[in-house]
Write a protein that holds these residues in place. Sequence first.
Motif, PDB file in Angstrom:
ATOM      1  N   ILE A   7       0.835  -1.138  -0.077  1.00 36.25           N
ATOM      2  CA  ILE A   7      -0.097   0.218   0.098  1.00 36.25           C
ATOM      3  C   ILE A   7       0.751   1.092   0.065  1.00 36.25           C
ATOM      4  O   ILE A   7       0.444   2.176  -0.518  1.00 36.25           O
ATOM      5  CB  ILE A   7      -0.931  -0.114   1.135  1.00 36.25           C
ATOM      6  N   ASP A   8       2.140   1.033   0.779  1.00 42.84           N
ATOM      7  CA  ASP A   8       2.910   2.138   0.682  1.00 42.84           C
ATOM      8  C   ASP A   8       3.502   2.563  -0.669  1.00 42.84           C
ATOM      9  O   ASP A   8       3.426   3.782  -1.106  1.00 42.84           O
ATOM     10  CB  ASP A   8       4.001   1.883   1.624  1.00 42.84           C
ATOM     11  N   ALA A   9       3.785   1.507  -1.514  1.00 40.92           N
ATOM     12  CA  ALA A   9       4.295   1.658  -2.906  1.00 40.92           C
ATOM     13  C   ALA A   9       2.980   2.495  -3.693  1.00 40.92           C
ATOM     14  O   ALA A   9       3.409   3.253  -4.277  1.00 40.92           O
ATOM     15  CB  ALA A   9       4.852   0.550  -3.481  1.00 40.92           C
ATOM     16  N   LEU A  10       1.855   2.055  -3.415  1.00 43.09           N
ATOM     17  CA  LEU A  10       1.018   2.632  -4.070  1.00 43.09           C
ATOM     18  C   LEU A  10       0.610   4.112  -3.727  1.00 43.09           C
ATOM     19  O   LEU A  10       0.476   4.887  -4.636  1.00 43.09           O
ATOM     20  CB  LEU A  10      -0.554   2.048  -4.000  1.00 43.09           C
ATOM     21  N   ILE A  11       1.085   4.553  -2.383  1.00 40.80           N
ATOM     22  CA  ILE A  11       0.822   5.651  -2.142  1.00 40.80           C
ATOM     23  C   ILE A  11       2.081   6.609  -2.745  1.00 40.80           C
ATOM     24  O   ILE A  11       1.870   7.849  -3.223  1.00 40.80           O
ATOM     25  CB  ILE A  11       1.032   5.955  -0.647  1.00 40.80           C
ATOM     26  N   HIS A  12       3.230   5.892  -2.994  1.00 33.63           N
ATOM     27  CA  HIS A  12       4.300   6.827  -3.446  1.00 33.63           C
ATOM     28  C   HIS A  12       3.845   7.093  -5.044  1.00 33.63           C
ATOM     29  O   HIS A  12       4.060   8.035  -5.473  1.00 33.63           O
ATOM     30  CB  HIS A  12       5.372   5.842  -3.635  1.00 33.63           C
ATOM     31  N   SER A  56       3.279  10.708  -6.357  1.00 33.61           N
ATOM     32  CA  SER A  56       3.978  11.166  -7.650  1.00 33.61           C
ATOM     33  C   SER A  56       3.171  11.771  -8.881  1.00 33.61           C
ATOM     34  O   SER A  56       3.653  12.664  -9.506  1.00 33.61           O
ATOM     35  CB  SER A  56       4.867  10.087  -8.013  1.00 33.61           C
ATOM     36  N   PHE A  57       2.181  10.808  -9.128  1.00 31.69           N
ATOM     37  CA  PHE A  57       1.133  11.204 -10.044  1.00 31.69           C
ATOM     38  C   PHE A  57       0.367  12.490  -9.896  1.00 31.69           C
ATOM     39  O   PHE A  57       0.198  13.218 -10.734  1.00 31.69           O
ATOM     40  CB  PHE A  57       0.307  10.293 -10.146  1.00 31.69           C
ATOM     41  N   LEU A  58       0.195  12.894  -8.817  1.00 34.79           N
ATOM     42  CA  LEU A  58      -0.550  14.104  -8.418  1.00 34.79           C
ATOM     43  C   LEU A  58       0.256  15.448  -8.067  1.00 34.79           C
ATOM     44  O   LEU A  58      -0.178  16.321  -7.952  1.00 34.79           O
ATOM     45  CB  LEU A  58      -1.524  13.714  -7.189  1.00 34.79           C
ATOM     46  N   SER A  59       1.595  15.067  -8.114  1.00 35.68           N
ATOM     47  CA  SER A  59       2.760  16.071  -7.849  1.00 35.68           C
ATOM     48  C   SER A  59       2.499  17.407  -8.815  1.00 35.68           C
ATOM     49  O   SER A  59       2.548  17.231  -9.901  1.00 35.68           O
ATOM     50  CB  SER A  59       3.897  15.542  -8.048  1.00 35.68           C
ATOM     51  N   GLY A 119       8.406  13.317  -6.108  1.00 35.00           N
ATOM     52  CA  GLY A 119       8.343  13.638  -4.771  1.00 35.00           C
ATOM     53  C   GLY A 119       7.088  13.475  -4.089  1.00 35.00           C
ATOM     54  O   GLY A 119       6.081  12.982  -4.918  1.00 35.00           O
ATOM     55  N   CYS A 120       7.190  12.747  -2.988  1.00 36.16           N
ATOM     56  CA  CYS A 120       5.793  12.666  -2.104  1.00 36.16           C
ATOM     57  C   CYS A 120       5.334  13.949  -1.502  1.00 36.16           C
ATOM     58  O   CYS A 120       5.929  14.899  -1.517  1.00 36.16           O
ATOM     59  CB  CYS A 120       6.285  11.447  -1.049  1.00 36.16           C
ATOM     60  N   ALA A 121       4.210  13.834  -0.797  1.00 36.66           N
ATOM     61  CA  ALA A 121       3.457  14.974  -0.403  1.00 36.66           C
ATOM     62  C   ALA A 121       2.883  14.882   1.042  1.00 36.66           C
ATOM     63  O   ALA A 121       3.418  14.417   1.890  1.00 36.66           O
ATOM     64  CB  ALA A 121       2.349  15.401  -1.522  1.00 36.66           C
ATOM     65  N   THR A 122       1.447  15.120   1.129  1.00 36.50           N
ATOM     66  CA  THR A 122       0.878  15.516   2.292  1.00 36.50           C
ATOM     67  C   THR A 122       0.930  14.042   3.103  1.00 36.50           C
ATOM     68  O   THR A 122       0.755  14.174   4.206  1.00 36.50           O
ATOM     69  CB  THR A 122      -0.444  16.085   1.713  1.00 36.50           C
ATOM     70  N   ASN A 157       7.992  21.210  10.126  1.00 39.99           N
ATOM     71  CA  ASN A 157       9.027  20.288   9.980  1.00 39.99           C
ATOM     72  C   ASN A 157       8.862  19.514   8.630  1.00 39.99           C
ATOM     73  O   ASN A 157       9.897  18.901   8.213  1.00 39.99           O
ATOM     74  CB  ASN A 157       9.346  19.197  11.410  1.00 39.99           C
ATOM     75  N   GLN A 158       7.764  19.381   8.026  1.00 42.19           N
ATOM     76  CA  GLN A 158       7.566  18.804   6.944  1.00 42.19           C
ATOM     77  C   GLN A 158       7.268  19.597   5.637  1.00 42.19           C
ATOM     78  O   GLN A 158       6.584  19.125   4.513  1.00 42.19           O
ATOM     79  CB  GLN A 158       6.343  17.792   7.187  1.00 42.19           C
ATOM     80  N   GLN A 159       7.727  21.031   5.391  1.00 45.23           N
ATOM     81  CA  GLN A 159       7.298  21.828   4.385  1.00 45.23           C
ATOM     82  C   GLN A 159       7.890  21.275   3.151  1.00 45.23           C
ATOM     83  O   GLN A 159       7.504  21.285   2.020  1.00 45.23           O
ATOM     84  CB  GLN A 159       7.937  23.242   4.514  1.00 45.23           C
ATOM     85  N   ARG A 160       9.154  20.460   3.136  1.00 47.77           N
ATOM     86  CA  ARG A 160       9.677  19.712   2.122  1.00 47.77           C
ATOM     87  C   ARG A 160       8.569  18.926   1.211  1.00 47.77           C
ATOM     88  O   ARG A 160       8.443  18.574   0.168  1.00 47.77           O
ATOM     89  CB  ARG A 160      10.683  18.857   2.421  1.00 47.77           C
ATOM     90  N   LEU A 161       7.738  18.106   2.064  1.00 46.07           N
ATOM     91  CA  LEU A 161       6.634  17.431   1.466  1.00 46.07           C
ATOM     92  C   LEU A 161       5.176  18.348   1.350  1.00 46.07           C
ATOM     93  O   LEU A 161       4.716  18.029   0.305  1.00 46.07           O
ATOM     94  CB  LEU A 161       6.417  16.215   2.536  1.00 46.07           C
ATOM     95  N   ILE A 162       4.981  19.021   2.080  1.00 40.92           N
ATOM     96  CA  ILE A 162       3.716  19.605   2.005  1.00 40.92           C
ATOM     97  C   ILE A 162       3.361  20.610   1.003  1.00 40.92           C
ATOM     98  O   ILE A 162       2.461  20.832   0.333  1.00 40.92           O
ATOM     99  CB  ILE A 162       3.538  20.400   3.638  1.00 40.92           C
ATOM    100  N   THR A 163       4.674  21.080   0.540  1.00 48.20           N
ATOM    101  CA  THR A 163       4.619  22.050  -0.471  1.00 48.20           C
ATOM    102  C   THR A 163       4.478  21.506  -1.874  1.00 48.20           C
ATOM    103  O   THR A 163       4.020  21.915  -2.854  1.00 48.20           O
ATOM    104  CB  THR A 163       6.040  23.019  -0.640  1.00 48.20           C
ATOM    105  N   ASN A 164       4.384  20.039  -1.715  1.00 47.15           N
ATOM    106  CA  ASN A 164       4.277  19.376  -2.884  1.00 47.15           C
ATOM    107  C   ASN A 164       2.931  18.753  -3.087  1.00 47.15           C
ATOM    108  O   ASN A 164       2.493  17.805  -3.794  1.00 47.15           O
ATOM    109  CB  ASN A 164       5.254  18.119  -2.818  1.00 47.15           C
ATOM    110  N   SER A 165       2.023  19.185  -2.017  1.00 45.50           N
ATOM    111  CA  SER A 165       0.407  18.681  -2.139  1.00 45.50           C
ATOM    112  C   SER A 165      -0.162  19.058  -3.244  1.00 45.50           C
ATOM    113  O   SER A 165       0.221  20.281  -4.157  1.00 45.50           O
ATOM    114  CB  SER A 165      -0.094  19.437  -0.870  1.00 45.50           C
ATOM    115  N   TYR A 166      -1.103  18.305  -3.638  1.00 45.00           N
ATOM    116  CA  TYR A 166      -1.871  18.313  -4.743  1.00 45.00           C
ATOM    117  C   TYR A 166      -2.867  19.749  -4.802  1.00 45.00           C
ATOM    118  O   TYR A 166      -2.869  20.534  -5.657  1.00 45.00           O
ATOM    119  CB  TYR A 166      -2.819  17.278  -4.902  1.00 45.00           C
TER     120      TYR A 166
END
Length: 391
Positions: free
Chosen positions: A200-205, A209-212, A268-271, A366-375
Amino acid sequence: MDAFSKALQADKREIIFVPTVYKMADFGQLAEEFNLGARDVVLTNEFIYKPFMESYNLPCQFVFQEKFAPGEPSEAMIETMYKTIPYDSYDRVIAIGGGAIMDLCKLLGCKRPKSVHEMYFKREPVIHEKEVIAIPTTCGTGSEVTNISVAIVKDEKDGKLTGGETKLGLVSDDIIPNKVVLIPKFLETLPYKPFASSAIDALIHATESFLSPHRKTMTSEMFSVRAMEIILEGFRRIAEEGPDARLGYLDEFVTASYMAGVAFLKAGCATVHGMSFPLGGTYHVPHGESNYALFGKILEIYDEQNPDGEIMRFKETVARITGCKVEDAIPYLNQMLEKVLPLKPLHEYGFKESDIEEFADSVEANQQRLITNSYIPWNKELSMRVYRECF
């Protein structure tokens, strides 16, 4: 947005720098191909070593990760690892295990920092010095191919320790492994629950990435779509035939995990990942499971707030693969995942109502690296809503 996130978003290169990839039948073929010897340190788990490696009687330095400490990498675990494996005792690093092993071995390939804490807060440089060969034994993290090493570290706010802990990702192209070897046989002894959560984690990756919105390229989309196709077909089989259906599909699962890793190396991953890190760091929830706990709700909010963007293409992709209607794609996907692995509410992990705002603050800090990549543009209020509705 910090300077690091801006730099990631500005990089539109289609070329993805990835390790050389091999697919092999077993550990024996790996040992022969790479001539494993006394100057190789093999970081693995004893439960993997015993059935797959012990009989070869190799002169390598075999080290078991669980001897450092149980669970996922942490500041203390990394410091213990450094003491256990002197830097001058090896020339090459062989990582055989799940995401924790991968992340630790990336650090073994680098120059030793003066402080693990300072390194994860980007106040010490990351310098690659030794070859790393990564062999995953799960089908989810994709860490064998990425430029990220995740650890539970002492939390900071405005440069001061808070007394709590969080997960942080150390990001540098210098920690990408030099070579990857996929051996599907290693997945045969993986119990069903960690198999399911890692898949499931791989599906989330692949999904993130698709929604980046900023970093996706045509190359990363190709890898993410193909990973989704393979994983969802595997989940369809499990949902219809039961857990043992995975056993005839292990080659496909480990391949899809690698592909999803390539996708998020670039896009990248995101939210989902950003919000799961405080959960995993505080309550030691396995990474794939903590992502899964939030995934469905975040998809629902994405679809609610911007239904006509890339989320529509995502739903069309899910519908094409599964045969459901486009408008039903997200609830259908969530129902399918429930058949693969029942979803637990956050309170069953120990999550408290008081964590809702505290975790949202940690994500914001602490997670802006990921949150800025949110859909969609993300904020503290949306984080609180997700935690509250998943509680």
